[in-house]
Design a protein around this motif. Structure first.
Motif, PDB file in Angstrom:
ATOM      1  N   ALA A  51     -45.437  84.460  42.389  1.00  0.00           N
ATOM      2  CA  ALA A  51     -46.200  85.048  43.491  1.00  0.00           C
ATOM      3  C   ALA A  51     -47.604  84.458  43.537  1.00  0.00           C
ATOM      4  O   ALA A  51     -48.220  84.209  42.499  1.00  0.00           O
ATOM      5  N   ARG A  52     -48.090  84.254  44.768  1.00  0.00           N
ATOM      6  CA  ARG A  52     -49.462  83.782  44.947  1.00  0.00           C
ATOM      7  C   ARG A  52     -50.000  84.288  46.274  1.00  0.00           C
ATOM      8  O   ARG A  52     -49.232  84.630  47.184  1.00  0.00           O
ATOM      9  N   ARG A  69     -52.181  92.535  40.019  1.00  0.00           N
ATOM     10  CA  ARG A  69     -51.206  93.640  40.006  1.00  0.00           C
ATOM     11  C   ARG A  69     -51.395  94.575  41.205  1.00  0.00           C
ATOM     12  O   ARG A  69     -51.191  95.788  41.118  1.00  0.00           O
ATOM     13  N   SER A  70     -51.806  94.005  42.333  1.00  0.00           N
ATOM     14  CA  SER A  70     -52.067  94.813  43.531  1.00  0.00           C
ATOM     15  C   SER A  70     -50.799  95.170  44.294  1.00  0.00           C
ATOM     16  O   SER A  70     -50.792  96.079  45.117  1.00  0.00           O
ATOM     17  N   HIS A  71     -49.730  94.436  44.042  1.00  0.00           N
ATOM     18  CA  HIS A  71     -48.438  94.698  44.656  1.00  0.00           C
ATOM     19  C   HIS A  71     -47.426  94.948  43.544  1.00  0.00           C
ATOM     20  O   HIS A  71     -47.457  94.266  42.513  1.00  0.00           O
ATOM     21  N   ALA A  72     -46.556  95.910  43.748  1.00  0.00           N
ATOM     22  CA  ALA A  72     -45.613  96.267  42.685  1.00  0.00           C
ATOM     23  C   ALA A  72     -44.386  96.930  43.301  1.00  0.00           C
ATOM     24  O   ALA A  72     -44.343  97.226  44.500  1.00  0.00           O
ATOM     25  N   PHE A  73     -43.400  97.145  42.446  1.00  0.00           N
ATOM     26  CA  PHE A  73     -42.193  97.853  42.864  1.00  0.00           C
ATOM     27  C   PHE A  73     -42.050  99.124  42.026  1.00  0.00           C
ATOM     28  O   PHE A  73     -42.110  99.068  40.797  1.00  0.00           O
ATOM     29  N   LEU A  74     -41.876 100.238  42.690  1.00  0.00           N
ATOM     30  CA  LEU A  74     -41.612 101.494  41.999  1.00  0.00           C
ATOM     31  C   LEU A  74     -40.141 101.557  41.631  1.00  0.00           C
ATOM     32  O   LEU A  74     -39.270 101.213  42.435  1.00  0.00           O
ATOM     33  N   VAL A  97     -48.906  87.414  50.714  1.00  0.00           N
ATOM     34  CA  VAL A  97     -48.354  87.139  49.387  1.00  0.00           C
ATOM     35  C   VAL A  97     -47.088  86.313  49.548  1.00  0.00           C
ATOM     36  O   VAL A  97     -46.113  86.761  50.152  1.00  0.00           O
ATOM     37  N   GLU A  98     -47.139  85.099  49.026  1.00  0.00           N
ATOM     38  CA  GLU A  98     -45.991  84.190  49.089  1.00  0.00           C
ATOM     39  C   GLU A  98     -45.232  84.260  47.778  1.00  0.00           C
ATOM     40  O   GLU A  98     -45.827  84.221  46.702  1.00  0.00           O
ATOM     41  N   ILE A  99     -43.920  84.374  47.864  1.00  0.00           N
ATOM     42  CA  ILE A  99     -43.071  84.533  46.679  1.00  0.00           C
ATOM     43  C   ILE A  99     -41.994  83.460  46.674  1.00  0.00           C
ATOM     44  O   ILE A  99     -41.364  83.190  47.698  1.00  0.00           O
ATOM     45  N   ILE A 100     -41.822  82.843  45.510  1.00  0.00           N
ATOM     46  CA  ILE A 100     -40.735  81.886  45.332  1.00  0.00           C
ATOM     47  C   ILE A 100     -39.719  82.529  44.396  1.00  0.00           C
ATOM     48  O   ILE A 100     -40.043  82.888  43.262  1.00  0.00           O
ATOM     49  N   THR A 101     -38.501  82.692  44.864  1.00  0.00           N
ATOM     50  CA  THR A 101     -37.454  83.341  44.080  1.00  0.00           C
ATOM     51  C   THR A 101     -36.914  82.368  43.024  1.00  0.00           C
ATOM     52  O   THR A 101     -37.170  81.164  43.096  1.00  0.00           O
ATOM     53  N   PRO A 102     -36.159  82.869  42.035  1.00  0.00           N
ATOM     54  CA  PRO A 102     -35.565  81.969  41.040  1.00  0.00           C
ATOM     55  C   PRO A 102     -34.681  80.897  41.665  1.00  0.00           C
ATOM     56  O   PRO A 102     -34.525  79.811  41.095  1.00  0.00           O
ATOM     57  N   ALA A 103     -34.133  81.176  42.842  1.00  0.00           N
ATOM     58  CA  ALA A 103     -33.287  80.198  43.532  1.00  0.00           C
ATOM     59  C   ALA A 103     -34.106  79.175  44.313  1.00  0.00           C
ATOM     60  O   ALA A 103     -33.556  78.248  44.907  1.00  0.00           O
TER      61      ALA A 103
END
Length: 241
Positions: free
Chosen positions: A63-64, A36-41, A77-83
């Motif tokens: 996320a990984r 939980r080191s990265h988040a959105f306010l 941080v690599e993110i794969i979106t739902p698409a």
């Protein structure tokens, strides 16, 4: 006393995103490295994070950390979106996508490898569940249960498959592997987040109703870190004096 071993380690580099299963990691004083080191306010709620509660589809973003753990800075941080699109933390299109889907204005925030405030996980340093308790919940609910609905950090395979045995260990200390020590603190009280299927973002309110009615709204337990160090899948888990 040996009680089992670590079956899976899961951390969530981005709060409320689908986490990553890792073979080994460090346990920091705040919990798993980078959890939980990265988040959105959530700018609709000043000072609060955007979570699955407000936007269930967050569970479908994966996320990984794409690199080696470092105390100086996090790996990318690599993110794969739902698409299925692969992007990285801070990508403007990712932020626009989430804002559009959630109908909220958000701001990204990231902490350091040495300090993630308790507010990021919101309760304690680590949450764990046991395989015996997951299997029992499947029996109680009458449906298959992906334990990731509960967003734990550790899945413990018990030596004696006694459901909810972990709830008898509050106040006890546990040693993991050769270094790490944690103290079991209390029940994890559940909320609507467990109703969200981590595979497709769909909700099933019956699971929460079952946990409320059959388990007094408790599933999983919280623990605080006593001694930091390295852990890996397969490490022995023991109760200690």
């Amino acid at each position: 006393m040996l009680i089992g071993h670590i079956k899976e380690i899961v951390r969530h580099p981005v709060k409320s995103f689908h986490g990553e299963s890792v073979q080994n990691t460090k346990v920091m004083n705040y919990g798993l490295y980078g959890d939980r080191s990265h988040a959105f306010l959530d700018e609709k709620r000043p000072g609060k994070f955007l979570t699955i509660t407000q936007f269930p589809e967050m569970a479908r973003y994966k996320a990984r950390f794409a690199g080696v753990e470092s105390m100086e800075e996090y790996p990318e941080v690599e993110i794969i979106t739902p698409a299925g699109k692969v992007v990285h933390w801070g990508d403007e299109e990712l932020i626009k996508d989430i804002e559009s889907r959630s109908n909220r204005k958000i701001s990204p925030i990231a902490y350091t490898p040495t300090h993630v405030p308790l507010g990021a996980i919101e309760e304690e340093h680590i949450q764990l569940v046991t395989d015996a308790s997951v299997e029992k919940l499947k029996e109680i609910w009458g449906k298959s249960v992906n334990y990731r609905r509960f967003r734990p950090n550790l899945l413990i395979s018990l030596k004696e498959k006694i459901p909810f045995m972990e709830e008898a260990w509050f106040g006890e200390r546990i040693k993991i592997g050769k270094q790490v020590k944690i103290q079991l603190k209390r029940h994890c009280e559940r909320c609507m987040i467990i109703t969200v299927n981590p595979d497709n973002g769909e909700r099933d309110p019956d699971l929460l109703k079952t946990v409320v009615n059959e388990r007094n709204n408790h599933f999983g337990v919280y623990a605080s870190v006593i001694k930091t160090g390295d852990i890996r899948v397969g490490d022995e888990v023991s109760l200690i004096n």
